[in-house]
Design an enzyme around this catalytic site. Structure first.
Site, PDB file in Angstrom:
ATOM      1  N   PHE A  53       6.513   1.964  -4.191  1.00 21.46           N
ATOM      2  CA  PHE A  53       7.910   2.123  -3.777  1.00 21.46           C
ATOM      3  C   PHE A  53       8.489   3.511  -4.076  1.00 21.46           C
ATOM      4  CE2 PHE A  53       7.520  -2.524  -4.269  1.00 21.46           C
ATOM      5  CZ  PHE A  53       7.910  -2.926  -3.002  1.00 21.46           C
ATOM      6  N   TYR A 110       2.948   4.713   0.817  1.00 19.90           N
ATOM      7  CA  TYR A 110       3.616   5.242   2.007  1.00 19.90           C
ATOM      8  C   TYR A 110       2.628   6.096   2.801  1.00 19.90           C
ATOM      9  CZ  TYR A 110       8.029   3.902  -0.285  1.00 19.90           C
ATOM     10  OH  TYR A 110       9.054   3.202  -0.879  1.00 19.90           O
ATOM     11  N   ASP A 129       0.850  -1.191   0.000  1.00 19.36           N
ATOM     12  CA  ASP A 129       0.000   0.000   0.000  1.00 19.36           C
ATOM     13  C   ASP A 129       0.883   1.238   0.000  1.00 19.36           C
ATOM     14  OD1 ASP A 129      -1.108  -0.026   3.523  1.00 19.36           O
ATOM     15  OD2 ASP A 129       0.861  -0.245   2.632  1.00 19.36           O
ATOM     16  N   HIS A 135      10.633  -9.612   0.292  1.00 23.24           N
ATOM     17  CA  HIS A 135      10.397  -8.163   0.201  1.00 23.24           C
ATOM     18  C   HIS A 135      11.699  -7.416   0.496  1.00 23.24           C
ATOM     19  CE1 HIS A 135       8.608  -4.230   1.074  1.00 23.24           C
ATOM     20  NE2 HIS A 135       7.566  -4.658   0.393  1.00 23.24           N
TER      21      HIS A 135
END
Length: 230
Positions: free
Chosen positions: A81, A70, A68, A194
């Site tokens: 990202f 920031y 989701d 991740h």
């Protein structure tokens, strides 16, 4: 969907059926209610579908799935990202840059805006496209998943071979049941932990996603991505 976040033309065929469902209308009502209550929602109106705006369906070469946006002020701008120019590069993106340097020899950028990737066909998609200030995952399960599932399925249905970079369990789970991404797929599906500091040392570093993606794209006649961040 708000008029200031209209679905781009290339994605309408894939998304219009989903957006007509009661669940999507509930999502719209939820977002309006949250904003009416004075809650800060990121990214702001007008940029929530930026990934689809910058990367039309027919241009997609690579899909990178985030969880989701920031949840800090001024960070999210609609690309997974990525952060706005002038914002400190977040830890997960720092680790992405470290692997980019190791994999392709590219110097680590001084900023975190990944728009150059998006304009080349890298779909920077989050699972949920909004979040409440200071509350990560606060808009998970509110209806965005059906929309972003349809986006992933539309790419998987493309005749042109694409690369799916699935980093972390949430990304692998999202793609697991998508038709066209299973065994025998004409797409390349690359999984890795991740890039978060919590998991990057369990196999993210050394996974070489960028060189593998480019080798596949070049072999399929689609052209490599210039992974430099400009």
């Amino acid at each position: 969907m708000s008029g200031s976040d209209a679905v781009p033309a290339s994605w309408r065929k894939a998304l219009d059926p989903v957006l007509a469902t009661p669940e999507s209308r509930q999502l719209g009502g939820f977002l309006k209610a949250e904003e009416a209550a004075g809650k800060a929602i990121y990214p702001p109106l007008g940029s929530r579908l930026a990934a689809l705006d910058l990367t039309p369906l027919d241009a997609v070469k690579v899909v990178i799935l985030g969880q989701d946006p920031y949840h800090g002020p001024g960070q999210a701008h609609g690309l997974s990202f990525s952060v706005q120019p002038g914002v400190k590069v977040p830890p997960s993106l720092v680790n992405i840059y470290k692997e980019l340097e190791s994999d392709l020899g590219l110097p680590r950028p001084g900023h975190g805006n990944l728009t150059n990737w998006a304009r080349q066909g890298v779909l920077l998609l989050n699972n949920a496209l909004t979040v409440e200030d200071g509350k990560p995952a606060s808009h998970q399960g509110k209806g965005w998943e059906a929309v972003t599932d349809a986006v992933v399925a539309a790419v998987a249905a493309k005749a042109e071979p694409c690369v799916f970079l699935l980093w972390g369990s949430h990304a692998r789970k999202k793609a697991k049941d998508v038709p066209g991404l299973g065994p025998g797929s004409h797409h390349l599906v690359l999984t890795a932990p991740h890039p978060s500091p919590l998991s990057a040392h369990t196999g993210w570093f050394g996974s070489r996603p960028f060189s593998q993606a480019n080798a596949f794209l070049e072999a399929k006649g689609r052209g490599a991505v210039d992974w430099r961040v400009e």
